[in-house]
Design an enzyme around this catalytic site. Sequence first.
Site, PDB file in Angstrom:
ATOM      1  N   LYS A 290       0.960  -1.234   0.069  1.00 33.54           N
ATOM      2  CA  LYS A 290       0.054  -0.066   0.172  1.00 33.54           C
ATOM      3  C   LYS A 290       0.970   1.275   0.088  1.00 33.54           C
ATOM      4  O   LYS A 290       1.585   1.589   0.957  1.00 33.54           O
ATOM      5  CB  LYS A 290      -0.988   0.146   1.209  1.00 33.54           C
ATOM      6  CG  LYS A 290      -2.011   1.134   0.909  1.00 33.54           C
ATOM      7  CD  LYS A 290      -2.411   1.636   2.280  1.00 33.54           C
ATOM      8  CE  LYS A 290      -1.742   2.903   2.536  1.00 33.54           C
ATOM      9  NZ  LYS A 290      -1.709   4.062   1.573  1.00 33.54           N
TER      10      LYS A 290
ATOM     11  N   GLU B 248       9.217   2.180  10.466  1.00 36.38           N
ATOM     12  CA  GLU B 248      10.682   3.184  10.065  1.00 36.38           C
ATOM     13  C   GLU B 248       9.943   4.476  10.098  1.00 36.38           C
ATOM     14  O   GLU B 248       9.006   4.685   9.105  1.00 36.38           O
ATOM     15  CB  GLU B 248      10.921   2.699   8.867  1.00 36.38           C
ATOM     16  CG  GLU B 248      11.694   1.176   8.497  1.00 36.38           C
ATOM     17  CD  GLU B 248      12.862   1.138   9.286  1.00 36.38           C
ATOM     18  OE1 GLU B 248      13.771   1.797   9.373  1.00 36.38           O
ATOM     19  OE2 GLU B 248      13.149  -0.058   9.497  1.00 36.38           O
TER      20      GLU B 248
END
Length: 481
Positions: free
Chosen positions: A166, A241
């Site tokens: 996505k 992250e």
Amino acid sequence: MRHYEGVFVDGVWRPSERRRELVDPSNGRPFATVGLGGAEETNAAVAAARRAFQEFSETTVAERLDLLNRIAAAYEPRMDELADMIAEEMGSPVSARVQVEGPLAHFRQAGKVLEAYDFETRIGETIVRREAIGVCALISPWNWPIQTLAVKMAYALAAGCTVVCKPSEATPLGAIVLTRILHDAGVPAGVVNLVVGSGRTVGEAMTAHPDVDLVSFTGSTEAGARVGQVAAQTIKRVSLELGGKSANIVLPDADVAQAARWNIQRCFFNAGQSCHAPSRLLVPRTRMEEAIDGILDEVGRIRMGDPRDPSTTMGPMVTKAHYDSVRRYIRTGLEEGATLICGGLEPPEGLSDGAYVRPTVFGDVTPDMAIAREEIFGPVLAVMPYDDEDEAVEIANESPFGLAGYVFSADPERGYAVGRRLRAGRVFYNGAPANAASPMGGYKQSGNGREMGIFGLEEYLETKAVFGFSERSRALPSLVR
Ligand code: NAP
């Protein structure tokens, strides 16, 4: 106006009724539409990835290596097309070649890591196997739209995982072309699936899905926290992250003007929209004039303009909403009493149709100011004076983030000693470049995962201890095919 389908499930592009208009941030004009998926398409994509997992996870290392090589070969000739696409969808200049060269390096590096990796080791008589974790949801941001997704894909495929991707809804085109490239390279149906849609709908549906084994998320700390919360319901592995507010400590023995010039190049690359940007420049109080000379000299070299023009070095902000957010921070900096060294709220000449923000540098910034604490994610640099090394390290670490740290010094021993004290996942000495084999990830609220190299591969592996086969294990050099 062009149209792109944004849902790819089980090797087939699916037409969608729902569409989003994509806007060129350099001129505010819509240029394409993209088809969007929702919960139903997400479920279909996860089901396809689950069906494909058994067979793909049992492919040999040689087969997956061959696949990665074919992907790299199919990707390389498409780099110009991808650079143009990034320029159009997010405004990153075509001169920023690393946006498209980086992914190629990472596909190749994932192959090298895979080739050398020991999937099976022994602890005494026990066989310890590392196995593909399963179906992975790969969620990526808009700022490095191809690289952030390509790194995840490369290592997930190397591990033998199947994926549902996505990208950011604002910049889906790079991911769409990347998916086509992987398909052309022969990635089997169901191994790579794509669902373009918003984070709140598609991102959360993927994260909550009981058949997803791992979510690898790159994006803001706020959204990362939400991903962690939602994923906790099904105890899946989460690799985050996240954002940064990285400090560059220029020690007194460094060439201060040169370090400041480098900081401008690095911080304002991609118009400041990079997670690693050294957005806090820490300079000895007595050397501030040299730093400002270097800053002004380097800012004077920046060429703002059409991202498609090869001479442009700085493009617009990705969207009008992000442009407004960055400008709010510039206003905050002025209100907080920081000294405006250059830039500001005035739009750059001749570029008022686009989402352009002048490269802006604030001096006399103190650690309590919002512009020193919060990730602005635009071309805004906070220059902060310090009196001694301990204070510099304290200021650098006085942040909820811990993504990167930078040190400039003429003395490698001293630079290394300071680097060791920085609470950050990556430390760069005298502006050294990173290499694709090294781990990337953050301390503190910059995340909990590591991408790239061996560490990146291991994110996608489960660990199994196998007992009772000691005779067999002695007879066979390896149980891994
Ligand atoms: P973002 O708003 O957090 O979005 C990142 C991705 O997550 C997008 O695809 C977004 O979808 C999706 N998302 C948003 N909310 C979600 C939710 N509740 N559940 C699941 N997915 C969700 O970040 P961004 O503005 O795109 O990117 C900028 C941020 O990324 C900065 O903070 C930057 O520092 C960080 N970043 C970090 C690294 C790193 O390696 N540490 C690298 C690059 C960028 P939609 O946008 O389509 O809604």
